[in-house]
Design a protein around this motif. Structure first.
Motif, mmCIF file in Angstrom:
data_model
loop_
_atom_site.group_PDB
_atom_site.id
_atom_site.type_symbol
_atom_site.label_atom_id
_atom_site.label_comp_id
_atom_site.label_asym_id
_atom_site.label_seq_id
_atom_site.Cartn_x
_atom_site.Cartn_y
_atom_site.Cartn_z
ATOM 1 N N THR A 37 33.100 18.036 62.804
ATOM 2 C CA THR A 37 33.858 19.246 62.447
ATOM 3 C C THR A 37 34.850 19.610 63.549
ATOM 4 O O THR A 37 35.864 20.239 63.270
ATOM 5 N N ALA A 38 34.593 19.153 64.790
ATOM 6 C CA ALA A 38 35.572 19.377 65.864
ATOM 7 C C ALA A 38 36.869 18.624 65.559
ATOM 8 O O ALA A 38 37.969 19.136 65.812
ATOM 9 N N GLU A 39 36.753 17.399 65.019
ATOM 10 C CA GLU A 39 37.970 16.641 64.665
ATOM 11 C C GLU A 39 38.783 17.392 63.615
ATOM 12 O O GLU A 39 40.019 17.413 63.681
ATOM 13 N N LEU A 40 38.093 17.997 62.650
ATOM 14 C CA LEU A 40 38.802 18.749 61.601
ATOM 15 C C LEU A 40 39.489 19.972 62.195
ATOM 16 O O LEU A 40 40.609 20.322 61.817
ATOM 17 N N TYR A 60 39.695 35.225 67.824
ATOM 18 C CA TYR A 60 39.442 36.443 67.055
ATOM 19 C C TYR A 60 38.034 36.946 67.368
ATOM 20 O O TYR A 60 37.048 36.251 67.094
ATOM 21 N N GLU A 61 37.956 38.097 67.984
ATOM 22 C CA GLU A 61 36.667 38.653 68.443
ATOM 23 C C GLU A 61 35.850 37.601 69.195
ATOM 24 O O GLU A 61 34.626 37.563 69.080
ATOM 25 N N GLY A 62 36.554 36.732 69.919
ATOM 26 C CA GLY A 62 35.877 35.724 70.732
ATOM 27 C C GLY A 62 35.542 34.440 70.002
ATOM 28 O O GLY A 62 34.940 33.530 70.584
ATOM 29 N N TYR A 63 35.933 34.314 68.729
ATOM 30 C CA TYR A 63 35.658 33.078 67.991
ATOM 31 C C TYR A 63 36.433 31.929 68.646
ATOM 32 O O TYR A 63 37.622 32.070 68.950
ATOM 33 N N PRO A 64 35.779 30.771 68.882
ATOM 34 C CA PRO A 64 36.401 29.748 69.729
ATOM 35 C C PRO A 64 37.286 28.710 69.041
ATOM 36 O O PRO A 64 37.819 27.841 69.740
ATOM 37 N N ALA A 69 33.749 25.819 59.887
ATOM 38 C CA ALA A 69 33.273 24.649 59.142
ATOM 39 C C ALA A 69 31.764 24.812 58.972
ATOM 40 O O ALA A 69 31.003 24.627 59.927
ATOM 41 N N SER A 70 31.353 25.181 57.781
ATOM 42 C CA SER A 70 29.963 25.574 57.533
ATOM 43 C C SER A 70 29.307 24.538 56.629
ATOM 44 O O SER A 70 29.792 24.291 55.521
ATOM 45 N N ILE A 71 28.231 23.924 57.124
ATOM 46 C CA ILE A 71 27.602 22.782 56.452
ATOM 47 C C ILE A 71 26.309 23.205 55.746
ATOM 48 O O ILE A 71 25.486 23.912 56.336
ATOM 49 N N ASN A 72 26.143 22.781 54.503
ATOM 50 C CA ASN A 72 24.896 22.937 53.732
ATOM 51 C C ASN A 72 24.414 24.382 53.640
ATOM 52 O O ASN A 72 24.999 25.162 52.912
ATOM 53 N N ASP A 73 23.352 24.743 54.391
ATOM 54 C CA ASP A 73 22.826 26.110 54.269
ATOM 55 C C ASP A 73 23.631 27.117 55.083
ATOM 56 O O ASP A 73 23.326 28.311 55.066
ATOM 57 N N GLU A 74 24.656 26.646 55.783
ATOM 58 C CA GLU A 74 25.525 27.556 56.534
ATOM 59 C C GLU A 74 26.495 28.213 55.551
ATOM 60 O O GLU A 74 27.140 27.532 54.749
ATOM 61 N N VAL A 75 26.608 29.522 55.642
ATOM 62 C CA VAL A 75 27.377 30.285 54.652
ATOM 63 C C VAL A 75 28.821 30.443 55.117
ATOM 64 O O VAL A 75 29.757 30.088 54.399
ATOM 65 N N VAL A 76 28.976 31.004 56.296
ATOM 66 C CA VAL A 76 30.303 31.203 56.887
ATOM 67 C C VAL A 76 30.195 31.108 58.415
ATOM 68 O O VAL A 76 29.105 31.162 58.979
ATOM 69 N N HIS A 77 31.359 30.966 59.052
ATOM 70 C CA HIS A 77 31.516 31.048 60.512
ATOM 71 C C HIS A 77 30.787 29.946 61.261
ATOM 72 O O HIS A 77 30.388 30.134 62.418
ATOM 73 N N GLY A 78 30.611 28.781 60.609
ATOM 74 C CA GLY A 78 30.105 27.624 61.338
ATOM 75 C C GLY A 78 31.140 27.223 62.387
ATOM 76 O O GLY A 78 32.319 27.046 62.056
ATOM 77 N N ILE A 79 30.726 27.109 63.632
ATOM 78 C CA ILE A 79 31.658 26.773 64.712
ATOM 79 C C ILE A 79 31.796 25.253 64.798
ATOM 80 O O ILE A 79 30.792 24.547 64.961
ATOM 81 N N PRO A 80 33.012 24.734 64.687
ATOM 82 C CA PRO A 80 33.207 23.281 64.781
ATOM 83 C C PRO A 80 32.677 22.728 66.106
ATOM 84 O O PRO A 80 32.746 23.401 67.133
ATOM 85 N N GLY A 218 25.686 33.581 67.655
ATOM 86 C CA GLY A 218 26.245 34.884 67.276
ATOM 87 C C GLY A 218 27.241 34.822 66.122
ATOM 88 O O GLY A 218 27.752 35.858 65.689
ATOM 89 N N TRP A 219 27.505 33.631 65.613
ATOM 90 C CA TRP A 219 28.508 33.470 64.558
ATOM 91 C C TRP A 219 27.935 32.900 63.270
ATOM 92 O O TRP A 219 28.064 33.505 62.218
ATOM 93 N N CYS A 220 27.369 31.710 63.378
ATOM 94 C CA CYS A 220 27.042 30.949 62.166
ATOM 95 C C CYS A 220 25.979 31.669 61.333
ATOM 96 O O CYS A 220 24.868 31.913 61.799
ATOM 97 N N ALA A 221 26.350 32.019 60.093
ATOM 98 C CA ALA A 221 25.411 32.679 59.177
ATOM 99 C C ALA A 221 24.893 31.639 58.199
ATOM 100 O O ALA A 221 25.668 30.840 57.663
#
Ligand code: MF3
Ligand code: CO
Ligand code: CO
Length: 258
Positions: A37-40, A60-64, A69-80, A218-221
């Motif tokens: 997901t870092a490549e993307l 944005y609010e410290g998002y890096p 990029a949220s995989i499978n059970d990750e809903v939003v804010h998956g950090i690459p 603190g991000w990935c839901a």
């Protein structure tokens, strides 16, 4: 406070939406087993800047990063991450926001990585359908409750559940403006839609239960029951008559749809 946009401002958002669509389409092309997901994320940032735009999520609010990029059970804010390598059978949601000449565009989609299960296919398809059910309610005079109800009812009819802890939102000069666009609601309730409102409509739909937990970053839901989740988002403008303009789907034509 809700800011209504005039046609000139909507034209600016249309320009931003056009670039975002190109960026996301190129990112989608690169999704396959073995890609991190870092490549993307690196690709997305490069394309955004090449078009003279700015990645809105970065810092944005410290998002890096520039995408989520949220995989499978990750809903939003998956950090690459370089460590998050996509595998056959995964589903991945890519959510990207950019700023062009002072105006925002926000869009997300979910795709399978190689062949995926029938249930995962059905979840992705249903989430996209939920978006369209909601957007067809986005006409002048309708209310936000009509939109949320349409989304949630379609999810439920398919045995899935709409996420309640995150919402769509107004969008314009800021990524997140009023109002919150809930993915559930009561028909006939809530804010009345008006010409010049620009909204990010974004159903997030879980195959199981909608309750979420947030990772230690603190991000990935993600879903508490670890059920799969899909996400589909476009930036839209409420127009004078009929269905809204989909600013992040340039050239989309409702007539051709019907
Ligand atoms: N694109 C997201 C949305 O749909 C927000 C991104 S959160 C960030 O509202 F932290 F990544 F910026
Ligand atoms: Co988004
Ligand atoms: Co959004």
């Amino acid at each position: 406070m809700i800011s209504l946009k005039n046609p000139g401002q909507i034209a600016k958002m249309r320009d931003a939406g056009k670039i975002l669509r190109e960026v996301e389409d190129e990112v989608r092309e690169k999704i396959r087993p073995g890609v991190s997901t870092a490549e993307l994320d690196i690709l997305a940032e490069r394309l955004i800047r090449k078009h003279g735009a700015i990645p809105s999520s970065l810092h944005y609010e410290g998002y890096p990063c520039s995408i989520c990029a949220s995989i499978n059970d990750e809903v939003v804010h998956g950090i690459p991450s370089e460590k998050r390598v996509l595998r056959e059978g995964d589903i991945v949601s890519i959510d990207c926001t950019l700023l062009l000449d002072g105006w925002q565009a926000d869009s997300a989609f979910t795709v399978g990585v190689g062949p995926i299960s029938d249930e995962a296919e059905r979840l992705i398809r249903t989430t996209e359908e939920c978006f369209w059910k909601g957007v067809r309610q986005c006409v002048i005079g309708n209310r936000l409750g009509d939109v949320g109800h349409a989304v949630e009812a379609h999810a439920r009819a398919n045995g899935f559940s709409a996420i309640r802890d995150f919402t769509g939102h107004g969008i314009g000069k800021e990524m997140h403006e009023d109002p919150a666009v809930f993915n559930y609601g009561e028909p006939g309730r809530g804010l009345r839609l008006r010409r010049g409102m620009t909204l990010a409509v974004e159903p997030m739909i879980a195959a199981g239960d909608w309750h979420l937990s947030v990772d230690e970053d603190g991000w990935c839901a993600r879903t508490v029951d670890h059920s799969l989740c899909a996400h589909y988002e476009h930036t839209i403008a409420i127009t004078e008559d009929g269905y809204p303009e989909i600013l992040t789907l340039p050239g989309f034509n409702w007539e051709a749809e019907a």
